[in-house]
Enzyme design. Sequence first.
Site, mmCIF file in Angstrom:
data_model
loop_
_atom_site.group_PDB
_atom_site.id
_atom_site.type_symbol
_atom_site.label_atom_id
_atom_site.label_comp_id
_atom_site.label_asym_id
_atom_site.label_seq_id
_atom_site.Cartn_x
_atom_site.Cartn_y
_atom_site.Cartn_z
ATOM 1 N N SER A 90 -10.928 -0.686 -2.275
ATOM 2 C CA SER A 90 -9.751 -0.649 -1.392
ATOM 3 C C SER A 90 -10.142 -0.866 0.058
ATOM 4 C CB SER A 90 -9.050 0.710 -1.505
ATOM 5 O OG SER A 90 -8.194 0.769 -2.602
ATOM 6 N N ASP A 150 0.838 -1.199 0.000
ATOM 7 C CA ASP A 150 0.000 0.000 0.000
ATOM 8 C C ASP A 150 0.872 1.248 0.000
ATOM 9 O OD1 ASP A 150 -2.393 1.734 0.521
ATOM 10 O OD2 ASP A 150 -3.320 -0.206 0.927
ATOM 11 N N HIS A 163 -4.045 6.302 2.439
ATOM 12 C CA HIS A 163 -4.685 5.059 2.010
ATOM 13 C C HIS A 163 -4.187 3.846 2.798
ATOM 14 C CE1 HIS A 163 -5.656 1.768 -0.849
ATOM 15 N NE2 HIS A 163 -6.598 2.560 -1.314
#
Length: 783
Positions: free
Chosen positions: A562, A154, A223
Amino acid sequence: MATWLLLCCLIASSLAAAAAGDGGNQVYIVYMGAVPQRASPNLLQESHLRLVSTVLKRGRRAGSVVVRQYKHGFSGFAARLSEVEAAALRRKPGVVSVFADPVYHLHTTRSWDFLQQAAVKIDAAARRRGAHKPAAAAADPSSSSPDTIIGLLDSGIWPESPSFNDAGFGPVPGRWKGVCMAGDDFNSSNCNRKLIGARYYNESDVRGPSQSGGGSPRDDVGHGTHTSSTAAGNAVAGASYYGLAAGTAKGGSASSRVAMYRVCSEEGCSGSAILAGFDDAVADGVDVLSVSLGASPYFRPDFTSDPIAIGSFHAVAKGVTVVCSAGNSGPAAATVVNAAPWILTVAATTIDRDFESDVVLGGNNSAVRGGAINFSNLDKSPKYPLIDGAAAKESSVSDAESASHCEPGTLDSGKVQGKIVLCNHSEGDTSKVVKADELQSAGAVGAIFVNDAERSVATTYLDFPVTEVTSAAAAAIHKYIASASQPVATITPTATVTEYKPAPVVAYFSSRGPSAQTGNVLKPDVAAPGVNILASWIPTSSSSLPAGQKAASQFKLVSGTSMACPHVAGAAATVKAWNPTWSPAAIRSAIMTTATQLNNDRAPMTTDSGSPATPYDYGAGQVHPTAALDPGLVYEAGEDDYLHFLCNYGYDAPKIKLIAASLPDGFACAANASAALISDLNYPSIAVSGLGGKGGSRTVTRAVTNVGAQEAATYTVAVSAPAGLNVKVTPTKLEFTKSAKKLAFQVTFSGGHDAAAKKGAMSGSITWSDGKHLVRSPFVVTS
C-alpha cells in the site's frame, strides 16, 4: 503493527453476502461493458432500471433494489437481487457479467530522499559503463506542473494535515469536474486548491444501517491519509514519529492536486464502491489513480468479475494511468494480485533507514543489534534478569515449543515477572503485539523476539521495551544465558539509523510473481519503497500516546505494498506533467525501462532473506523517478492491444465487443488465439512459458517508439541471458528518423545445450542504448 495493518497484510478477501430484507437477497454487480456511443448518463440510468425490472417479482420496484449505477467510464449497476434474479440477468443481451459484490482489503520523508540519492549513485555507475544521466534528471522531479491530478481509491483523507495545505497553489484546473461531498464531520470548506475533490460511498446504502463507516470522505482508518500524502503531500519540515525518522516529509509529486474517493472503511472495500470510485474518477478528470487495495491471491476473480480489473480497464482506455499494489502475501510465489496488463503493479522494497533497538548483555556489556519501535525507559545498564520462554513454561503446559514462542497461556507469570523474556517468533504464531501485551500484563519488563522474516519491518510497541533480533544474533543471547549463572540484560530505546546497507531489498511481505492469471505477462511491474514509510496520519487517542507525549503525532511509520503504490503514482504524475500527451502505456514503460536493479552497495538487489532478487520479486527493478522523465524509447499499447490480449486470454468476440467502447467493423479474435500469444503483447517486459528443453524455441515481437529529444537516433542492443538459454534479438540496431519514429524487433528464445538441466524460471534482460539512454526490458522464460 497495529491490528488494522495485520488485517491488511492478510488481505483476507471474501464475497459479501449482505442481507437486504427477508428474502436472502444480496448485492450483485451487473457489468455491461463500455458506455454505448451517444448514450447520456440519464439514458443509461433509465436503461439499467428497465433491465432489472424484467427479472423482478411482482411488487418489487427497480428503483428500490438498484443501489449504485455506473454511467461515465463504463456501464452497469449494483442491485440487491436473489440468486435466481441474478442468474436471469446473466442471460440478458448486453450483460458481460453478474457477480456477488466482493469485499477487498487495503494492502497495508526518507523514502523520496533515498530514491534521489540512490539515483545519483546509480547514474554515476551507468556513466562509467558509457551511458549518461538524462538531462531532465538534473531537476527535482517532484516540482512538476501543478495541474496534474492524482486520485486515490482508499479509506478517505484527513484534510487538516499540513500535507494538504494549499499555500502557493493557483486556481483549481478548469478541466476538473469533481466535487467535495459533505458528510459526517466534513464539508465543502475542507477541500482547497490542493485537496480539490473528495467523494465517499456510504456502505449503509448498500449493506444496511448496521454497517459502520463510509458516511464521509474523512479518514477514520489512517490508510488513505498516509497514501495520499506519500503520493502528493506537500513538503512538511520537522516531521517525525515522536522524534523518530525526523526530517522533511513530502510526496513524490508535491505540486500535484489530490482527489480522494473513499471506497473503504474498517470493514473493507466493497466492489460496488470501488467501481463507483473508478467511474467518478474518470468523469472528474484525474490523471493518475492510486489503488492500494485488492483481492486475496487465493480468490482470483476473472477479469470480468474483478472490480479493479474492470474499473482500471475503462480508466486506462480514457487515458488515466492506474497504479495498484501487488499485495502483501509474500514471499510465497504466485501471490501477486492486480495483475491485469493495463495496470501498473507495484512491489515493496526497503529504504536505507533502520530503527535500531539493541539488547545489551551483562558481563562484558556486549550489544546485540535489534530493531523495533519502542520508547524504552529501562536503565542503560544491563541489570534486568533475562530468561527464555522455554525456561518460563507454565508447569501445566506440556508444549515446550509453544512456550519458547511465548504463546499466550503457556508462560508462568511468576517466572517472567520483572524479567526480559526471549521469545521465538514464526509465521503462523499469535501476533507479536498480542504476545507483548500478554508479557506486559504478566509483569515482564521487556521482550526480545527472534524473528528472521519480519526483522526489516519495524513493529511499534510504544512504551513497552521490545526489540526484534535475527536468529543469528540470537545465538549470542542464548550462549550468554547458558553460560551465566544470573543472566541480565537491558533493551535500548529506538534510534534512527540512516544510510543503512544493503538497501533496497525486497520486503518479505511483498507478493511475488508469476501471476496465476497472466503467466505470460511479467508481474509485478516495478518496486518502490514500502517499508517503514513516514507519512501523514490521523489523530489518535491519548491512551495510545507514548509516555510524556501530550499530542498525537501527525505522522506515522507504516509498511505494505500500500505504501509502495503511491510512490509510483507520484512518479507517474510527474512523468505525466513533463510529458502531458503520453498515454498510460508510455508512462508505465518509462517507469519500467529506467528502473534500477542495484542496491546502495552497488551490488545486485536481494530479497530481505539475502537471496538474489528476480523479476518475479521486483519486476523491472526499483523505480528511478528522474530517469523516467527521459526514457528515450517507450513501449506503446492501447485499447486494441488489450482487446487482443483478451482474445488470447480466452474471451470471444461478442463479449469483447461489449467490453470495448468501439471496435472496427468485422472485429474478430484470431483463429489461432491462445495464451501463448499473450507474450506478444507490446509490454516493457517479456514472459514466455512452456519453452521446453533443448531444441525448444519461441519468438516474440516488440515495437518501441522514440520519444527522445533527437529524432535521428541509433540504438544498439545488449543481452544478458543465463546459461542454458539462447537469446537472439533481430535486428541488433534500431535507426530512428523523423519519419520512422516507431520500429519493431523480434526476440527469439531457445534452449541451449544444457537447457534440459534447467528447471524453473530463467531471467535476464534486453537493453537498448544510444549512448545516452538505457532502455532495459527484463524477461523470464520457463520451460
